[in-house]
Every structure is written in structure tokens, then in C-alpha cells.
Motif scaffolding. Structure first.
Motif: not given
Length: 684
Positions: A462-466, A405-413, A418-423, A443-449
């Protein structure tokens, strides 16, 4: 990826412009445009959409304890000297009013303590069509929505209304607690006090959480959605036992827990016993319903705590247990009965919380508390990828209670505010795999959660950067790695072989990142496919040619390359073509052979290697494990296998998955006209 939201409704001229949010660090003072509404809602953990019709009704009905700040003609009117220390802050604005000035006014009030309960909506409210987003930080989720249906077998419209409720809600496992009161009906008691309290005057008539729904139809769905999204100041858990017979009494323990936002001081507890599957034609004497109903479900049999309920008081943060006994009449079937329990504010008639339990499910054993799920990443929270390469990894998502019953969301900032679902382009998350293949402009820094939520609302994030690195200029190279004068997929095999046998070779750094790894092989394959291979210095060919000048692979080399290919994530057609070439140049075994397992002795796992010759017609083989009594323990491989060297992993378990005890086991390879065995020692 999915998010939960309620139903959006039209306001007219009023709309709420200041939101109460659960995660202060992420969502305090976020600028939100109408175009990013859906993305913002997805990240609100979770969002709630409510209908604002009139200010006083809205605040009193949906968010008890909230402070209302009407915003009129550009001036925020308030009789409060400071902001409340907890609970939601609601600002009602006229359409078109920018809320930035409202937020600025609130910031200037003494008393603070409102971080995370206030966000700005820029650009005015006209384009929002009256959407209101609220989240009471101290509220609990609704366990069930209470449906009280006034019905009767003599009521001509009740049959279709009951069928509508069954088809729309009860048969779809919607979170409903249903009570059907049979008014002035044969075989049932009419709850006159409850009828008068709710104001029921006709049948069919439906009350949802104490609010009247004149006639059950398609509007009932929107009402249900509205009440389902409403936060509650209480949670209810039920323990007990059903009666052993009609002469026995059942026991019910109602455990109440109050949140910090508990406000009503006129709470009553109701316990109602209902029965389903009642067939009135089997009564003595039989009863034939006038409206054609054949079976009565969820019919009220007894108001256990009385028609006015049982008064109780509870303080914020307090826990309370109320016990009550109940009985069954001889003609009531215990396994078809359930107890509906709800708490109602007797002043507003609003139901604060509701739940139910079937009598067969009653137990005196305390349920295990829900435990939060967990999401982790394989290599921490910081990643790098070069333009043109692909970053791919799988998130580890676990739940100690129920992973189904888990729901997984992925977000980008873009900014981290602020974070949203648009990648960003070329980035995706398909649970549980994250993939990012940036092009030469990214090229650059990208933030995801990543956020995972279980059925009870417990969550982990969990937040992570690429970091996307600029692709360095690539010096033209020669791609004819196997030295045959032609550019074919066999050159990819040669590049892989060089990577295995000569990892210090500087010419293998194909992408120029200072490393010699599978990313270089992938870039090499891309350049080869795209024709970017003019004459220039290339990898040394010495390591891939034998003394005859042929490009041949040993069994070990072929096995290594075969195992490495899936890690490149090539297109299926290209990987199939490479495997065909691999078979053509591999030095196949000349006879069947079973090697000794490694390690031996082992605990808890070992690796078994065996050869299938390439000079015989394919035949069925089997690799099986036996104990010393010749009993079959595990089938490791069986069927027609490709010629070559095969490696099998055994975890020391039998066919049922049970861990085997210490001892000596026999591994036996069987082929047409040939058998070989090896002793293996499992030592714990």
C-alpha cells in the motif's frame, strides 16, 4: 523492518549492470548510486546477489534462458536482432563502464516488452566491488537446497564433516534436503551409478545442487547461500501415504508445476528414501564404526526411482503428476525415514528444485493453497500533518494463513520514481505503527510504501502520501486556563475540559488549523512546557469554574479526561503528573454504585459503569457475571481499584472466549460489606 539478500562476492573485472526486476511500475529505469545500494536492495522484492565469474558459466548456471549482451570497449556486442519477450536481460560490463549507453542501446532495439527488466546503475561499476543483482520474474523460490554427502564409517574425516553439516545446517532448520551415501560401508548399498555421474572420487565429499564442494567447511555456507537465492523453473508438492508394514507398499504422488522460464529438456526426477537415527551397534552382528560415529542420520536406504532417476518432460505453464511406490525393509523404522525428491538437469547436473517429507507427515489430502497477506491503512492513502504536530497511525496487517511468518518492509520515495528504506527526519515505522513529527523545515509532500510478505513470497503493498503543512504564525495567548494565576499542568486539564464542554469556542483553535481537536491540546501542552505563554487573550474560563470560583471536575468530566489522555501520546512523566492533578480536582463518588448496563437488551456487547467512593479506605472489589443458575460466567474486574467512576466493556463471551447464548445474566458488584446486582439481557 528487514530485508532478505544473498551473499555479495568479488567479480574481478566483470559485473552485471542491467537488472531484471519484479515490480515494473516501481523500479524500471531507476538511477542508483553506490551510497543507496542497501536501500535499493531492500525494495527489490526481494533482491538476489549472485557471483559472476565467467560470462557463459554465469548465464547458463544461474539464469537459464537469459540473453547475454557482452559490453566490450564501449560497444554492446550482440547477435540478437531484438530483445526477448520474457525472462531476464543481462549486460556484462567492464569495470568502470557507465551503463547508461548500454541501456540506451537496448531501448533502441526492436521488440520492446522489457519494461521492469532493466535498470541503470550510474557512476560506473568500480565502487560496486562486483555486486550483481538479478531476479528472474518467472522463476520460483527454491524450496530446499540439495546436499548429497558421500561418507563412510571407516572414513576418519567423515565424523567431523558430518558434525559440521549437522551443526551448521540441519540443527538450525536451514532449508536443506540431505542425502548421505555410505560408500563401500557395512550395512549399506553403494550407489555406483550416482557416484560415477557426479564424479565423486573420495570421502568425505559434498555436492550442493549437483555442484561439487570438495570438503565441507566454512565455504559451504557461501555455496548454500548462493544456491538458495537461485530461482527455479519448477515447484514440487508431495502427497502420499507410508507403508503400513514391511509387507506393504507406500505411495508417493509428486506434483510438478513449471514456470514460463522452463528451459532444460533433459530433466530427471529422483526419489530417494533415507533413514535417520540408525545405531549400528545394535545390528546383528553389531558394527562399531572406525571413525567414532555413533548414529547415522539421513542415510540413503533406497533409490526409489533408480540411480539415474526417471525421465520426464514438462512444458512451460504445465502441471504434471508422477506416482511411484516404495517399500521398507523390516529393520527400517518408518517414523525415522523420509523421502527426498529432486529434479536434475542431466546435461548440466544442476538441480532445478528439491524438497523432502518425513514418512509420518505423508498425507493424501491436498494442502490448502497459500493466501496472500493484506496491509491496509486506517484512513486511506492520503494524510496531512502540520509542522510541529505528530501524525501517528497503525497499519492493519493480516494473513489468512500464518501471521507469525510475515515480513514487513517500509519504504520512502522523494520523487515517486524509486523507493528506499531511508526515511526523512522525524519519520519512523515500528511495525505496525507509522509516526511522523515534522519540524518547521519539512513542509512538502512525502511518499511512503508498506509491503508485507509471507513465508511463501505472497505479498501486498500500500502506498500513501503525507502532506506536511506550514505551521501558521501563532498569536501569543494566555495559558492560565484554570484562572489560578499560575501555569501548571492543571491548565492542561482546564483546556481539555473546555474542549469537552465548549467545542465551539474559537479560542480553542490553538494551532490555527481551523479545527478544535486533540492536536490543539497537544500544541497547548508543548507551549505551556516551553514557556511560550505571554499575556494575551486566551480561552474563556467560565466553563471551568463552579459557583464558588473553584476548578472542580464532575465524575463524568474526570472520566472523559482520563480516557482522552492516552490519545495525546504525552511523555509518561507528564501524563502521570496530569493524572495526579486530575485525582485532586475530581469530584469522587460518595458511595458504591452499579449502574444499569447500556444498551440493555444487547447484542453482542454492552457497557457497564460503576462507582468506587473516595471516602473509604481502599478495598478489594469484584465485578462478575453469573447466569440464572448462579454459575460464574465472566470476571470483568477484580482487585483494589482507584476511587472514581469506572467503565467496563463486555462482549458477551465467557472466560474461555466462547460466545454465550441468548438469555438473562446477572452482573454483580461486590465490595467490603456491600453488594449490588443488575439483570442484563443478551438477545440475538
Amino acid at each position: 523492518m528487514r530485508f532478505h539478500a544473498g551473499k555479495a562476492t568479488t567479480l574481478g573485472l566483470l559485473a552485471a549492470a542491467v537488472l531484471c526486476l519484479r515490480t515494473a511500475a516501481l523500479f524500471a529505469y531507476v538511477d542508483i548510486s553506490p551510497d543507496s545500494l542497501s536501500s535499493w536492495l531492500s525494495s527489490a522484492n526481494p533482491p538476489y546477489l549472485l557471483d559472476v565469474r565467467e560470462q557463459d558459466e554465469f548465464v547458463g548456471r544461474h539464469i537459464p534462458g537469459a540473453v547475454l549482451f557482452p559490453y566490450n570497449t564501449g560497444v554492446l556486442q550482440t547477435r540478437y536482432g531484438k530483445l526477448p519477450a520474457s525472462g531476464p536481460i543481462v549486460v556484462i560490463c567492464k569495470a568502470g563502464t557507465r551503463s547508461a549507453s548500454a541501456a540506451q542501446f537496448l531501448e533502441g532495439l526492436p521488440g520492446g516488452g522489457f519494461n521492469g527488466r532493466l535498470s541503470r546503475l550510474n557512476g560506473g561499476m568500480d565502487a560496486w566491488k562486483g555486486l550483481v543483482v538479478l531476479d528472474d520474474t518467472n522463476g520460483a523460490d527454491r524450496q530446499k537446497v540439495l546436499f548429497e554427502m558421500f561418507t563412510a564409517s571407516w572414513c576418519s574425516f567423515c565424523f567431523s564433516s558430518n558434525k559440521y553439516l549437522d551443526d551448521t545446517f540441519l540443527d538450525t532448520d536451514a532449508p536443506i534436503a540431505m542425502i548421505r551415501y555410505h560408500v563401500a560401508d557395512v550395512g549399506f548399498d553403494t550407489p555406483t551409478t550416482r557416484v560415477n555421474f557426479l564424479g565423486q572420487k573420495t570421502t568425505p565429499d559434498l555436492f550442493i545442487d549437483g555442484a561439487k564442494e570438495i570438503y565441507p567447511d566454512y565455504f559451504t555456507v557461501s555455496s548454500f547461500n548462493e544456491f538458495r537465492q537461485t530461482k527455479s523453473p519448477l515447484t514440487i508438492s508431495l502427497l502420499g501415504r507410508k507403508p503400513a508394514s514391511a509387507a506393504d507398499s507406500g505411495l508417493l504422488k509428486v506434483k510438478l508445476s513449471a514456470g514460463a522460464t522452463i528451459g532444460p529438456d533433459s530433466l530427471n526426477l529422483f526419489v530417494v528414501l533415507t533413514e535417520s537415527g540408525i545405531d549400528p551397534t545394535k545390528w546383528d552382528p553389531p558394527h562399531i564404526p572406525e571413525n567414532g560415529e555413533k548414529i547415522f542420520d539421513n542415510a540413503m536406504r533406497a533409490m526409489v526411482t533408480g540411480q539415474s532417476g526417471q525421465r520426464f518432460a514438462i512444458q512451460p505453464g504445465e502441471k504434471l503428476e508422477i506416482q511411484t511406490k516404495f517399500g521398507l525393509k523390516p529393520d527400517w523404522k518408518a517414523d525415522s525415514c523420509e523421502l527426498v525428491v529432486f529434479v536434475e538437469d542431466m546435461k548440466t547436473k544442476k538441480v532445478q528444485q528439491a524438497t523432502n517429507v518425513r514418512l509420518p507427515a505423508l498425507t493424501l489430502v491436498e494442502p490448502q493453497p497459500n493466501r496472500a497477506p493484506k496491509v491496509t491503512l486506517p484512513e486511506g492513502q492520503s494524510y496531512r500533518v502540520t509542522e510541529g504536530d505528530t501524525l501517528r497511525f497503525s497499519a492493519a496487517i493480516t494473513d489468512p494463513d500464518s501471521a507469525e511468518t510475515l515480513t514487513v518492509w517500509a519504504f520512502y520515495s522523494a520523487t515517486g520514481a524509486s523507493y528506499g528504506t531511508a526515511f526523512p527526519p522525524h519519520a519512523s515505522f515500528k511495525n505496525p505503527v507509522f509516526k511522523f513529527a515534522p519540524d518547521t523545515t519539512q513542509a512538502g509532500l512525502y511518499r511512503f510504501m508498506l509491503r508485507v510478505v509471507d513465508h511463501a513470497g505472497a505479498n501486498d503493498s500500500v502506498r500513501f502520501t503525507v502532506e506536511v503543512l506550514d505551521k501558521p504564525a501563532v498569536v501569543a495567548r494566555r495559558c492560565d486556563c484554570d484562572g489560578d494565576g499560575a501555569l501548571t499542568v492543571r491548565d492542561i486539564l482546564a483546556f481539555l475540559l473546555l474542549l469537552r464542554n465548549d467545542p465551539a469556542n474559537q479560542s480553542l483553535d490553538w494551532n490555527g488549523d481551523g479545527e478544535r481537536d486533540f492536536a490543539d491540546v497537544l500544541d497547548f501542552a508543548r507551549d505551556l512546557s516551553a514557556g511560550r505563554c505571554p499575556d494575551a487573550l486566551g480561552p474563556s474560563l467560565a466553563a471551568v469554574r463552579n459557583e464558588r470560583g473553584e476548578f472542580r471536575l464532575s465524575v463524568e468530566e474526570a472520566a472523559w479526561i482520563g480516557a482522552a489522555l492516552p490519545r495525546l501520546h504525552l511523555e509518561q512523566s507528564l501524563e502521570s503528573e496530569i493524572r495526579a492533578q486530575l485525582a485532586a480536582v475530581a469530584s469522587l463518588p460518595r458511595a458504591y454504585s452499579l449502574a444499569q448496563n447500556v444498551p440493555n437488551p444487547f447484542n453482542p456487547s454492552t457497557v457497564i459503569t460503576f462507582d468506587i467512593p473516595g471516602n473509604d479506605k481502599p478495598g478489594a472489589v469484584s465485578l462478575k457475571v453469573y447466569d440464572l443458575r448462579a454459575r460464574l460466567v465472566k470476571v470483568l474486574a477484580q482487585g483494589v481499584l482507584e476511587p472514581g467512576r469506572h467503565t467496563v466493556f463486555w462482549d458477551g463471551r465467557d472466560e474461555s472466549g466462547s460466545q454465550l447464548p441468548s438469555g438473562v445474566y446477572l452482573c454483580r458488584l461486590t465490595a467490603p460489606g456491600w453488594t449490588q446486582s443488575r439483570k442484563m439481557v443478551l438477545l440475538k
